[in-house]
Design an enzyme around this catalytic site. Structure first.
Site, PDB file in Angstrom:
ATOM      1  N   ASP A 492       0.839  -1.194   0.000  1.00  0.00           N
ATOM      2  CA  ASP A 492       0.000   0.000   0.000  1.00  0.00           C
ATOM      3  C   ASP A 492       0.884   1.259   0.000  1.00  0.00           C
ATOM      4  O   ASP A 492       2.090   1.198   0.318  1.00  0.00           O
ATOM      5  CB  ASP A 492      -0.898  -0.032   1.248  1.00  0.00           C
ATOM      6  CG  ASP A 492      -2.242   0.664   1.032  1.00  0.00           C
ATOM      7  OD1 ASP A 492      -2.352   1.452   0.075  1.00  0.00           O
ATOM      8  OD2 ASP A 492      -3.156   0.426   1.836  1.00  0.00           O
ATOM      9  N   ASP A 564     -10.773   2.272  -3.672  1.00  0.00           N
ATOM     10  CA  ASP A 564     -11.337   1.906  -2.365  1.00  0.00           C
ATOM     11  C   ASP A 564     -12.854   1.865  -2.421  1.00  0.00           C
ATOM     12  O   ASP A 564     -13.496   1.388  -1.493  1.00  0.00           O
ATOM     13  CB  ASP A 564     -10.912   2.928  -1.304  1.00  0.00           C
ATOM     14  CG  ASP A 564      -9.540   2.599  -0.736  1.00  0.00           C
ATOM     15  OD1 ASP A 564      -9.019   1.511  -1.026  1.00  0.00           O
ATOM     16  OD2 ASP A 564      -8.997   3.435   0.004  1.00  0.00           O
TER      17      ASP A 564
END
Ligand code: DGJ
Length: 752
Positions: A492, A564
């Site tokens: 990430d 997301d």
């Protein structure tokens, strides 16, 4: 020595050291790159395109042609320098150079600009020599007076026709110089007026929005100044030209009709692509390092290599352009190229537990995930350091003892016992100020001495360009992978750069701005070294969703997280936009809870699955809340997905009905490479006034073969045959029986 030769002598010499073959038979296996020593013209011929450029009488390299294949014997004479319009508009300013230096009478976007220590900034590049080595061509150019050499590299993938271009700038002068602008390439389109630009832009939770607009005079700038690829613009473009049948009324070019020139940069740092239409309406697309805040000093003997700018051509619309790029990414870019493994069905804990991870909670989720056929269990953020929320812990990559008193092994063993492999979340490039790492090494972050250190998501960026930081990051990742049986890292990256200084270099250093290049090089080298040392580990690139998706990072990672936003309806347009540039093979999609956190929309489990089954399928829901019926639907659809995933991930994608502009309908179809299987996904937002769902016409089937249709979920109208020819499904079409709100159906077609 070469500099004393005239152009003809250069070319004769170059021809002598070059493979001089007859022009190719247009097949993917033939030699694709040729040089004609008489006309001084280079040709790249692939089954789908011809790209030609040549050396003009001034020793400049000029684009001649880019489009559908020409016959081998077609005349392509030495390029004449462009005619000047008048003394007020000189030819050098309008000639379509392959790689334009800033110097002379050039006012359009340069590819390269250099500042010399004596204040001179004029650079004019002339052809010196070239070398053809299989599918790679290197042309050496040189400034007219200074020992500055620029190699122009061309590679071609004969199967897809995708050409890669970049440059290497070498300082052979006796003094240091500074590169102020360094693009990889300029792509020049055929002269014409009716061109439309497509590009992808967005933001967090709304990535991959497709914009299509007419190209007018002036420059459209697509860029990131953020140190990484960014969600705001993606480094991809497509330029379409309507064919004689005219553009679709709502869509500047038809998905399957018309010419398309498209490309993407293989770079994960700050980048820029300029799409410029000049005063004679010629279109130049120049891309590479973003010149904003850029300066790269080169000492004598040093070089700077630019990232590769890939481009291709389709004569069958933007749908074919996407399929060409998808094939190219799978066969030439991904780390497991040319035959990457299929994406496993995954479970990810993020939306279920956020950072409240511990052994009992994760083990319970793993048991439930295994029941429905999940193949990989991934524990997300929260397992390390003093991580309770996003204010602490990043940088401290030891297992949190309170959450996992016996380390990660019991959970990994449990996951393995359930017949799944194990994946782990990391965010290696970041540090929270509230961490042991930052307290020990406050100098390791990007910062400018004496200035504030702006935080994003309460975190700072480690300066990966530093040797000690690179070593720290590699070593902790290497240790985690050595100590634990881990199959997958979710890598990430949750903020963009600010105050990008490198104080370690000292106050007088002129190398401060090289951080934009050196950081990304170290990122790539860490990924490459980890992959070599741990060849079984797969990696996902995630950056607050789709903030780091580009052909550079895809050389080192097996999949990406596009957004997301996991709302299954929002995802339809996000995924649609994504597929213009990138293959479904790398597009991870999760089934999460309903109502969805992003917009409180409620949808059925089946609708959520069908939305996610168009990429690499994952589940991210809190399985503790699921009913028996939810588990049963999930189990059935995961089993069905496993029968079609090769087609979805590696087949040919057709965007049949696009979900943009408030469309109530959308449909995609994937066809296997052998044409034996096709999968159709159809979605309905809302039916009104008893209008039926639009008839769906399949594409890309073998017209002569018989295909049997099987519903995976949902039904077709009663009079639909069970078996019919490819021609029938493509020409007669079929009617999904869909009414209501947020409904979906999916069908499998198989050759009998
Ligand atoms: C952002 C990612 O996009 C999410 O999927 C999740 O991994 C969080 N970071 C964790 O902090």
């Amino acid at each position: 020595m070469l500099k004393h030769l005239g152009l003809r002598q250069h070319l004769a010499l170059a021809a002598a050291i070059t493979t001089a073959l007859a022009l190719p038979v247009l097949s993917a296996s033939a030699q694709a790159i040729h040089f004609d020593a008489t006309t001084h013209v280079f040709r790249i011929d692939t089954p789908g395109e011809t790209y030609a450029f040549g050396v003009n009488a001034q020793s400049e390299i000029q684009t001649i042609y880019w489009g559908s294949p020409l016959a081998a014997a077609d005349p392509l004479p030495t390029p004449a320098a462009y005619r000047s319009l008048s003394g007020m508009e000189e030819s050098t300013n309008i000639t379509p150079y392959e790689y334009r230096a800033w110097g002379g009478l050039n006012f359009t976007e340069p590819a390269v600009k250099i500042n010399f220590p004596d204040g001179n900034r004029d650079l004019v590049l002339h052809y010196v020599s070239h070398k053809i080595d299989g599918d790679r061509l290197t042309i050496t150019t040189k400034d007219i007076s200074r020992e500055v050499f620029v190699d122009l590299i061309y590679t071609v993938d004969p199967a897809t026709g995708v050409i890669g271009r970049n440059s290497i700038i070498t300082n052979k002068t006796k003094e240091k110089l500074t590169i102020e602008q360094a693009a990889s390439a300029t792509w020049n389109l055929p002269h014409g007026t009716d061109y439309q630009l497509s590009y992808l832009s967005g933001r967090w939770a709304a990535e991959w929005q497709l914009t299509q607009e007419q190209i007018k005079d002036g420059t459209t700038v697509l860029e990131s100044r953020r140190g990484s690829t960014g969600q705001q613009n993606n480094p991809w473009f497509a330029i379409t030209r309507a064919n004689s049948s005219g553009p679709h009324p709502e869509f500047p070019t038809n998905e399957e009709v018309g010419q398309v020139w498209f490309g993407a940069l293989a770079w994960s740092g700050s980048w820029r692509i300029n799409v410029e239409r000049n005063q004679v309406h010629d279109i130049h697309v120049t891309g590479g390092y973003n010149p904003f805040d850029f300066a790269y000093p080169l000492a004598p003997g040093q070089k700077l290599e630019t990232p590769v700018f890939y481009a291709g051509y389709s004569s069958h619309g933007i749908g074919e352009a996407s399929r060409i790029f998808h094939r190219f990414e799978i066969s030439q870019i991904l780390p497991q190229k040319p035959t990457p493994k299929l994406r496993p069905v995954i479970y990810n804990s993020w939306e279920a537990t956020e950072m409240a991870v511990d052994y009992p909670g994760q083990a319970a989720l793993a048991e439930k995930a295994a029941r429905i056929g999940v193949e990989r269990f991934i524990m997300d953020d929260g397992w390390f350091g003093q991580r309770k929320d996003d204010h602490a812990g990043l940088g401290d990559w030891y297992v949190n003892q309170k959450k996992f008193p016996n380390g990660l092994k019991p959970l990994i063993d449990k996951v393995h016992a359930l017949n799944m492999d194990f994946g782990l979340w990391v965010e290696p490039e970041m540090v929270n100020p509230n961490s042991d790492l930052y307290r020990a090494h406050p100098d390791w972050v990007l910062n400018m001495t004496g200035r504030p250190r702006s935080e994003g998501r309460n975190q700072l960026m480690l300066n990966l360009a530093r040797k000690d930081v690179r070593a720290y990051v590699f070593n902790f990742l290497d240790k985690i992978l050595t100590d634990n049986d881990i199959a997958f890292l979710k890598w990430d990256y949750n903020r963009q750069w600010s105050e990008p200084g490198w104080p370690e270099l000292g106050p007088d250093s002129d190398k401060q701005k090289t951080v934009y290049v050196e950081y990304i090089r170290n990122l790539y080298s860490i990924l490459a070294e980890l992959r070599t040392k741990h060849p079984k580990v797969e990696i996902q690139s995630c950056s607050s969703g789709g903030g780091r998706v580009d052909l550079g990072i895809l050389g080192y990672t097996d999949e990406v997280w596009p957004s997301d936003n996991t709302d299954p309806f929002d995802r339809l347009s996000i995924q649609d936009g994504f597929t213009y540039a990138y293959t479904p093979q790398v597009m991870t999609a999760w089934v999460t809870d309903s109502p969805n956190w992003a917009n409180d929309r409620s949808t059925s489990v089946a609708y959520r699955f069908l939305s996610s089954m168009q990429g690499g399928l994952g589940v991210g829901a809190n399985l503790n809340k699921w009913t028996d019926a939810d588990f049963a639907t999930a189990k059935d659809l995961i089993a069905a997905y496993k029968t079609i995933r090769q087609t979805v991930q590696q087949g040919s994608l057709y965007r049949l009905i696009n979900p943009r502009n408030g469309s109530d309908h959308s449909a995609t179809e994937s066809v296997s490479t052998d044409l034996h299987q096709a999968v159709l996904f159809t979605f309905l937002k809302s039916s009104t006034q008893r209008y039926p769902y639009p008839r769906v016409y399949l594409k890309g089937l073998d017209p002569a073969k018989q295909y049997k249709v099987t519903p995976m979920y949902g039904t077709l109208k009663k009079d639909t045959p069970e078996t019919a020819s490819g021609a029938y499904w493509m020409n007669h079409g079929l009617d999904p029986d869909l009414t209501g709100d947020f409904k979906a159906a999916a069908f499998k077609f198989e050759v009998r």
